[in-house]
Structures are given as C-alpha cells and as structure tokens.
Write an enzyme that holds these catalytic residues in place. Structure first.
Site, PDB file in Angstrom:
ATOM      1  N   MET A   1      -0.111   5.781 -10.198  1.00  0.00           N
ATOM      2  CA  MET A   1      -1.475   5.775 -10.709  1.00  0.00           C
ATOM      3  C   MET A   1      -2.265   6.864 -10.003  1.00  0.00           C
ATOM      4  O   MET A   1      -2.507   6.792  -8.810  1.00  0.00           O
ATOM      5  CB  MET A   1      -2.113   4.394 -10.475  1.00  0.00           C
ATOM      6  CG  MET A   1      -3.434   4.205 -11.197  1.00  0.00           C
ATOM      7  SD  MET A   1      -4.135   2.551 -10.975  1.00  0.00           S
ATOM      8  CE  MET A   1      -4.977   2.748  -9.397  1.00  0.00           C
ATOM      9  N   SER A  75       4.911   2.318  -7.058  1.00  0.00           N
ATOM     10  CA  SER A  75       3.796   1.608  -7.670  1.00  0.00           C
ATOM     11  C   SER A  75       4.150   1.265  -9.123  1.00  0.00           C
ATOM     12  O   SER A  75       5.246   0.783  -9.391  1.00  0.00           O
ATOM     13  CB  SER A  75       2.522   2.445  -7.552  1.00  0.00           C
ATOM     14  OG  SER A  75       1.368   1.663  -7.834  1.00  0.00           O
ATOM     15  N   ASP A 193      -1.044  -4.511   1.347  1.00  0.00           N
ATOM     16  CA  ASP A 193      -1.429  -4.037   0.018  1.00  0.00           C
ATOM     17  C   ASP A 193      -2.680  -4.754  -0.482  1.00  0.00           C
ATOM     18  O   ASP A 193      -2.722  -5.972  -0.572  1.00  0.00           O
ATOM     19  CB  ASP A 193      -0.278  -4.268  -0.967  1.00  0.00           C
ATOM     20  CG  ASP A 193      -0.372  -3.387  -2.201  1.00  0.00           C
ATOM     21  OD1 ASP A 193      -1.499  -3.056  -2.602  1.00  0.00           O
ATOM     22  OD2 ASP A 193       0.679  -3.035  -2.751  1.00  0.00           O
TER      23      ASP A 193
END
Length: 274
Positions: A1, A75, A193
C-alpha cells in the site's frame, strides 16, 4: 500500500539483499500498470480480482518462472499472492512467505503512515461506506474490509475477500486443491502492528485464534491440511508494520525458505509483491 515494485529503499533493497545472499538467482518484482506511478496508484485504486488476473498472465508469460518459484508478499501483496496460488498457480509456487498480510481482512480501513495524497484520497472515498457500489468496486482496501458487526452484508457485498477465503455457501474446491500444494506457507506478523486491525489477521487470525475458526476446522482453503502436514510456519517480526531489519530478513527468510532447489536444473527463483 503506497509502495512500488522498484523503490530502491524498499523492494529494491529486498532484491539486493537476496541477490547478496544467493547470487545468480532470478528475481521478479511485480508491477501493476505500465510504470511506477501507476503501480503505486494501483495499490489504492482498482479491482483486486482484475489485478490478480493480470499477475497470473504476467507470471505465466515469464519463461524464467515456468518451473515454479518461491514468492514473498509484503502487506496486502501477500494476500494477493495467496489469491494467485488459489486461483492460478501456473507456474506453481513452492514456498509462499507473507509479511503482515491481511489474510482475514481488516476491521478498519488502514491508516496513512506517510503524507501520501493517494492514501488520503482513498480513506476519504472509503469513508462513504466500504460496501457501497462505487467504493467496493474501485478502492482496494475496501475489497478486504470485513466488518465484524455486519458479516451478512460483508458476505453479500464484498467482491473479493469472501471468495478467496471460501466463506461463501458454495465452496471453490480448486482453492484448497491449489493451496495445499505449497511446500511451506510462512505467515509473519509484526509484533507492534497498528496498521492492520486486528494485527493477528497476518497469521489468519482475528479475535478468534486461527485453529478455532470455522474456516480452519472445516478446511475451506486447506489450512488444516497444511498445518497437519507441518507446512505452515507462524512467525513474529519485532516492530511496527513493514519495519523489517535486513538481518532478520536474511536469517529468518532468505536462508531457510529461499535457498532451495525447485527442480533438477535451476537455482531458486522468487517473486516479490508489495
């Protein structure tokens, strides 16, 4: 992303590190679109199903990969590579390694850690409702958004995640058949995270541990089969989302999972996806 295939500070550094440890191997970093600008934009806007189809075509067309390859996804890219395995897997993946990937979806649209205009625009559009027609068809992050309070709506409206997780009433047997061919499925979670919510989605969990989920117990995509064959590896990487020490990457990923021969005549191959 927000990353690209060829950023020298991210995917470029990953390629450089692997080449340093395993000189002479072939590496392929997936680009969506015709250039890096389109590649970055496509990480926020597009249709995941179409992007996965495009990757299937790109990898099949590469003669260097025809005997199979190891794959690393970072990701959301890790989740998309799993979709590649389940839907295409031609050429086949040997080891699939994913870092901080939202395999079980996210309960909140990921935030923007950098001053990224595309990301801010994505969140602005997604705020209109992840399951509304335009958003669900055009915003990448909305296509793996899983509202735990509106699961029926999620199953009805989400155009991507319920399918690859085989959550729909009619199961796609090919998805399980393809995934269980993996030699290893390595699921790596970032310990701090805050981009993925819940964090345990990276190891196929949520508030319910993976082995207690219906998806696992009924073996919808083959996780139970892989686990019982000792082919799933759950690992932690210290730090926040996508904060990877190169020494960790070398010792915990490259050496144990990329340094293997895929067939009688080739050195290891690998593909990376942001």
């Amino acid at each position: 992303m927000g990353d690209t295939c060829c950023n020298p500070d991210s995917m470029g550094k990953i390629q450089e590190t692997i080449n340093d440890v395993l000189p002479g191997i072939y590496t392929y970093s997936i680009m969506i679109g015709k250039d890096e600008s389109e590649d970055k934009k496509s990480s926020f806007f597009g249709n995941i199903n179409e992007e996965v189809n495009s990757v299937c075509e790109k990898l099949k067309a590469d003669e260097n990969l025809k005997y199979g390859f190891n794959a690393i996804g970072f990701s959301q890219g890790g989740q998309f590579l799993r979709a590649y395995v389940q839907r295409c897997n031609d050429p086949p993946v040997y080891n699939l390694i994913t870092f901080g990937s939202p395999h079980n979806g996210v309960s909140d649209i990921p935030g923007c850690e950098k001053n990224d205009g595309w990301c801010r625009l994505m969140r602005s559009i997604a705020s209109q409702g992840a399951y509304s027609g335009y958003v669900r068809d055009h915003v990448i992050q909305a296509q793996y958004f899983k509202d735990p309070l509106r699961l029926e709506l999620y199953l009805k409206k989400n155009i991507y995640l319920p399918d690859i997780n085989n959550e729909l009433e009619v199961k796609n047997e090919t998805y399980k058949k393809n995934l269980v061919t993996l030699n290893k499925l390595v699921l790596i979670r970032f310990t701090e995270d805050t981009t993925l919510k819940p964090r345990d989605t990276a190891v196929k969990g949520n508030v319910v541990p993976v082995r207690e989920q219906k998806l696992y117990k009924e073996d919808w995509i083959g996780l139970k089969t892989l686990d019982e064959a000792e082919k799933i590896v759950f690992k932690d990487c210290e730090g926040s989302h996508m904060t990877i020490e190169l020494n960790y990457f070398r010792e915990e990923v490259v050496v144990p999972y990329l340094n293997n021969s895929l067939n009688y005549r080739q050195k290891p191959l690998f593909v990376i996806q942001t």
